[in-house]
Design a protein around this motif. Structure first.
Motif, PDB file in Angstrom:
ATOM      1  N   ARG A  40       0.819  -1.214   0.000  1.00 38.58           N
ATOM      2  CA  ARG A  40       0.000   0.000   0.000  1.00 38.58           C
ATOM      3  C   ARG A  40       0.848   1.256   0.000  1.00 38.58           C
ATOM      4  O   ARG A  40       1.995   1.259   0.439  1.00 38.58           O
ATOM      5  CB  ARG A  40      -0.941   0.017   1.202  1.00 38.58           C
ATOM      6  N   SER A  41       0.236   2.318  -0.483  1.00 42.26           N
ATOM      7  CA  SER A  41       0.763   3.676  -0.374  1.00 42.26           C
ATOM      8  C   SER A  41      -0.138   4.428   0.587  1.00 42.26           C
ATOM      9  O   SER A  41      -1.258   3.988   0.881  1.00 42.26           O
ATOM     10  CB  SER A  41       0.756   4.372  -1.733  1.00 42.26           C
ATOM     11  N   GLU A  42       0.322   5.575   1.075  1.00 45.35           N
ATOM     12  CA  GLU A  42      -0.470   6.364   2.010  1.00 45.35           C
ATOM     13  C   GLU A  42      -0.351   7.844   1.667  1.00 45.35           C
ATOM     14  O   GLU A  42       0.674   8.298   1.165  1.00 45.35           O
ATOM     15  CB  GLU A  42      -0.004   6.147   3.452  1.00 45.35           C
ATOM     16  N   VAL A  43      -1.415   8.581   1.992  1.00 44.81           N
ATOM     17  CA  VAL A  43      -1.421  10.035   1.912  1.00 44.81           C
ATOM     18  C   VAL A  43      -1.878  10.535   3.273  1.00 44.81           C
ATOM     19  O   VAL A  43      -2.924  10.112   3.770  1.00 44.81           O
ATOM     20  CB  VAL A  43      -2.368  10.554   0.810  1.00 44.81           C
ATOM     21  N   TRP A  44      -1.069  11.387   3.898  1.00 43.00           N
ATOM     22  CA  TRP A  44      -1.403  11.939   5.210  1.00 43.00           C
ATOM     23  C   TRP A  44      -1.666  13.429   5.076  1.00 43.00           C
ATOM     24  O   TRP A  44      -0.910  14.148   4.423  1.00 43.00           O
ATOM     25  CB  TRP A  44      -0.248  11.762   6.184  1.00 43.00           C
TER      26      TRP A  44
END
Length: 112
Positions: A40-44
């Motif tokens: 997975r990738s994430e955006v915070w």
């Protein structure tokens, strides 16, 4: 549902087959493990406090309204050096969102 951790807690706001959204709170003086994800990738997005963020060994501070992109496989850690709780919204996207997709490199709490 709220999940408590040594550094604070998180709440899952929404979960579907192709994404997961969490609200994460990091207590003052605490930090998450230095880790990466294979699936997975994430955006915070920072909504309160200051995030001292390490991305592939580069450290920067992020503030209210700023967004951090964490591509799959990128080593990352966030630390709260501020005087108030750090709160951010995390959007995960990819093929799998389980907690067992955390590969820890360094952990203050000796978790594997």
């Amino acid at each position: 549902m709220i999940e408590y951790r040594p550094w604070g807690y998180y709440e899952i706001l929404k979960e579907k087959t192709n994404y997961k959204v969490k609200r994460i709170t990091v207590k003052t003086g605490e930090r998450l493990s230095y880790k990466y994800h294979n699936k997975r990738s994430e955006v915070w997005t920072i909504v309160s406090g200051t995030a001292t963020m390490t991305l592939d060994d580069v450290v920067n501070d992020y503030y209210y309204g700023e967004t951090i992109l964490i591509p799959q496989g990128t080593k990352h850690r966030v630390e709260n050096k501020g005087q108030e709780d750090l709160v951010f919204i995390e959007v995960q996207y990819g093929s799998y969102f389980g907690e067992d997709d955390i590969v820890r490199i360094d952990d203050k709490y000796n978790r594997k």
